[in-house]
Design an enzyme around this catalytic site. Structure first.
Site, PDB file in Angstrom:
ATOM      1  N   ASP A   1       3.038  -4.641   8.001  1.00 21.93           N
ATOM      2  CA  ASP A   1       1.818  -3.866   7.816  1.00 21.93           C
ATOM      3  C   ASP A   1       0.639  -4.826   7.962  1.00 21.93           C
ATOM      4  OD1 ASP A   1      -0.367  -2.429   7.049  1.00 21.93           O
ATOM      5  OD2 ASP A   1       0.432  -1.759   5.113  1.00 21.93           O
TER       6      ASP A   1
ATOM      7  N   HIS B   1       0.873  -1.185   0.000  1.00 20.70           N
ATOM      8  CA  HIS B   1       0.000   0.000   0.000  1.00 20.70           C
ATOM      9  C   HIS B   1       0.909   1.234   0.000  1.00 20.70           C
ATOM     10  CE1 HIS B   1      -2.795   2.939   1.861  1.00 20.70           C
ATOM     11  NE2 HIS B   1      -3.788   2.100   1.619  1.00 20.70           N
TER      12      HIS B   1
ATOM     13  N   LYS C   1     -10.529  -0.500  10.340  1.00 23.88           N
ATOM     14  CA  LYS C   1     -10.686  -1.759   9.603  1.00 23.88           C
ATOM     15  C   LYS C   1     -10.995  -2.931  10.529  1.00 23.88           C
ATOM     16  CE  LYS C   1      -8.022  -0.135   5.689  1.00 23.88           C
ATOM     17  NZ  LYS C   1      -6.838  -0.274   4.818  1.00 23.88           N
TER      18      LYS C   1
ATOM     19  N   CYS D   1      -4.750   2.465  -3.704  1.00 27.16           N
ATOM     20  CA  CYS D   1      -3.510   2.918  -3.036  1.00 27.16           C
ATOM     21  C   CYS D   1      -2.370   1.948  -3.274  1.00 27.16           C
ATOM     22  CB  CYS D   1      -3.718   3.148  -1.539  1.00 27.16           C
ATOM     23  SG  CYS D   1      -4.823   4.492  -1.181  1.00 27.16           S
TER      24      CYS D   1
HETATM   25  C1  LIG Z   1      -5.853   0.526   4.684  1.00 32.28           C
HETATM   26  C2  LIG Z   1      -4.432   0.111   4.575  1.00 32.28           C
HETATM   27  C3  LIG Z   1      -3.390   0.939   5.005  1.00 32.28           C
HETATM   28  C4  LIG Z   1      -3.612   2.342   5.520  1.00 32.28           C
HETATM   29  O1  LIG Z   1      -4.551   2.432   6.527  1.00 32.28           O
HETATM   30  P1  LIG Z   1      -4.940   3.914   7.052  1.00 32.28           P
HETATM   31  O2  LIG Z   1      -6.067   3.676   7.971  1.00 32.28           O
HETATM   32  O3  LIG Z   1      -5.336   4.700   5.841  1.00 32.28           O
HETATM   33  O4  LIG Z   1      -3.718   4.456   7.674  1.00 32.28           O
HETATM   34  C5  LIG Z   1      -2.105   0.482   4.899  1.00 32.28           C
HETATM   35  N1  LIG Z   1      -1.839  -0.744   4.418  1.00 32.28           N
HETATM   36  C6  LIG Z   1      -2.806  -1.578   3.993  1.00 32.28           C
HETATM   37  C7  LIG Z   1      -2.450  -2.935   3.487  1.00 32.28           C
HETATM   38  C8  LIG Z   1      -4.132  -1.177   4.057  1.00 32.28           C
HETATM   39  O5  LIG Z   1      -5.091  -1.998   3.635  1.00 32.28           O
END
Ligand SMILES: *Cc1c(COP(=O)(O)O)cnc(C)c1O
Length: 410
Positions: free
Chosen positions: A204, A127, A230, A368
């Site tokens: 991540d 991302h 999330k 993204c």
């Molecule tokens: C959503 C996401 C992010 C970023 O999350 P934020 O809430 O926008 O900081 C980073 N990495 C992955 C794999 C994601 O799905």
């Protein structure tokens, strides 16, 4: 999943008020979970309840409410530490989101550790939030960014990864689960490679944290990031897990209230963990409610969620391939929760717009992850992403809407 405790998706759905609503006169079919998940009633109530009964600033007051808010804040941190398998709540730092967590590490750890000629290794399926902070660090220090390549299916090339890592590697920063392709990365192999060259590891976990059980100690990572919205929690709150030994020696990132032990005009000293990295008044309500969300998720059981979603992914993979001209993007052998696709002759944005009229919420674009799209030579995809409350009926509604979209657009 034990046979006696079947996964009751109907009862679960009833706990999410928004799933009972309609859009464009059609029952909502929510398949944009990789962007953000919907919230259960306990989470929504906890937010209101905090402001109705407990609101005060934390860590400072001697009065009753400040004590109560502080207790709830501490409890949330402890709940999240257990959720991630951290050794101690002091290894859990509250941030705004996963993006801020990664920036914190890239800046506070990076500027103290990385110098010209060093290398940061990421992967082709990251991302943007796990790319750009490292680019900024490389620009500031003269380090080099190296990228583990992916196959056409979206799998990381482990032989290339092994060749990329060497004595100059300071950090491996890699996702556990790709939000654009659904690839589950082979973390055990990657972490072992990084360890063998003495590099740190940041995982991540923004996607993984609500799809599969996580244990940061078993993963043997140094840093793990997740984002509240999330994991069925509120926006505005994220988590950085860091190994205590590393956090202890890292300089602070932002300066201000709460992160200090003492301040004079000549010199300031830093607070203990985790407060050293939490400058200023935190999003107290969001942190407390994140604890509630994580408790909810633990109550449902991530192993059960994983089993349910993986059966649904298999069903969806099969069902989508019945749509003429549809091609799945991201076909790794080990996948979770994401159905990214393109349809011959239709731009992804048009797919998304038409299925929305049928009440079906999906996301379209580069998600993204522009380098993934460049690598595959496509402008973007349409993406359906699953959560615990999705059903076969949701997939069926998507497929019906896609057939309709083809009729309208082709
Ligand atoms: C959503 C996401 C992010 C970023 O999350 P934020 O809430 O926008 O900081 C980073 N990495 C992955 C794999 C994601 O799905």
């Amino acid at each position: 999943m034990t046979p006696s405790t079947a996964f009751e998706v109907g009862a679960l759905r009833a706990q999410f008020p928004i799933l009972g609503t309609s859009v464009h006169g059609k029952p909502l079919v929510y398949l944009d979970n990789a962007a953000t998940t919907q919230k259960p009633r306990v989470v929504i109530d906890a937010l209101v309840d905090y402001y109705a009964t407990s609101n005060a600033n934390v860590h400072r007051g001697v009065h009753y409410l400040s004590g109560r808010a502080s207790d709830q804040f501490d409890q949330a941190r402890a709940t999240i530490a257990r959720f991630l398998g951290a050794a101690s709540p002091s290894e859990i730092i509250f941030t705004r989101n996963a993006t801020e967590s990664i920036n914190l590490v890239a800046q506070a750890w990076g500027r103290a550790t990385v110098s010209a000629g060093d290398e940061i290794v990421i992967s082709a399926i990251e991302h943007h939030s796990n790319i750009v902070p490292w680019q900024l660090l490389c620009e500031a220090t003269g380090a080099t960014l190296r990228v583990i390549p992916m196959s056409d299916a979206g799998e990381l090339d482990l032989d290339a990864a092994r060749r990329l890592m060497g004595p100059r590697t300071r950090m491996l920063a890699v996702t556990a689960l790709s939000n654009a392709l659904g690839t589950v990365t082979p973390l055990a192999d990657l972490v072992a490679m990084a360890r063998s060259v003495g590099a740190c590891v940041l995982v991540d976990g923004s996607q993984a944290a609500y799809h599969m059980p996580i244990d940061v100690q078993a993963l043997d990572c140094d840093f793990f990031v997740m984002t509240g919205h999330k994991v069925y929690g509120p926006t505005g709150i994220g988590v950085l897990y860091g190994r205590a030994a590393l956090l202890e020696v890292m300089p602070p990132w932002q300066g201000g209230g709460d992160m200090i032990a003492s301040v004079t005009f000549e010199r300031s000293t830093w607070n203990v963990l985790p407060y050293k990295f939490e400058a200023g008044t935190p999003d107290i309500s969001a942190a407390i409610v994140l604890g509630v969300a994580v408790g909810f998720l633990t109550g449902v059981g991530l192993d059960r969620v994983q089993a349910h979603e993986s059966a649904l992914l298999a069903y969806g993979t099969e069902a989508l391939q019945q749509v003429p001209g549809l091609r799945l993007i991201g076909t790794a052998a080990h996948k979770a929760s994401i159905l990214s696709f393109v349809i011959d002759g239709i731009h992804p944005h048009d797919i998304g717009t038409i299925v929305d009229l049928s009440g079906v919420a999906i996301r379209t674009g580069h998600h993204c992850a522009q380098p993934v799209m460049d690598r595959l030579g496509i402008p973007g995809t349409a993406r359906a992403s699953l959560a615990m409350y999705n059903t076969r009926e949701d997939i069926d509604a998507l497929v019906a809407a896609l057939h309709h979209a083809r009729k309208v657009l082709l």
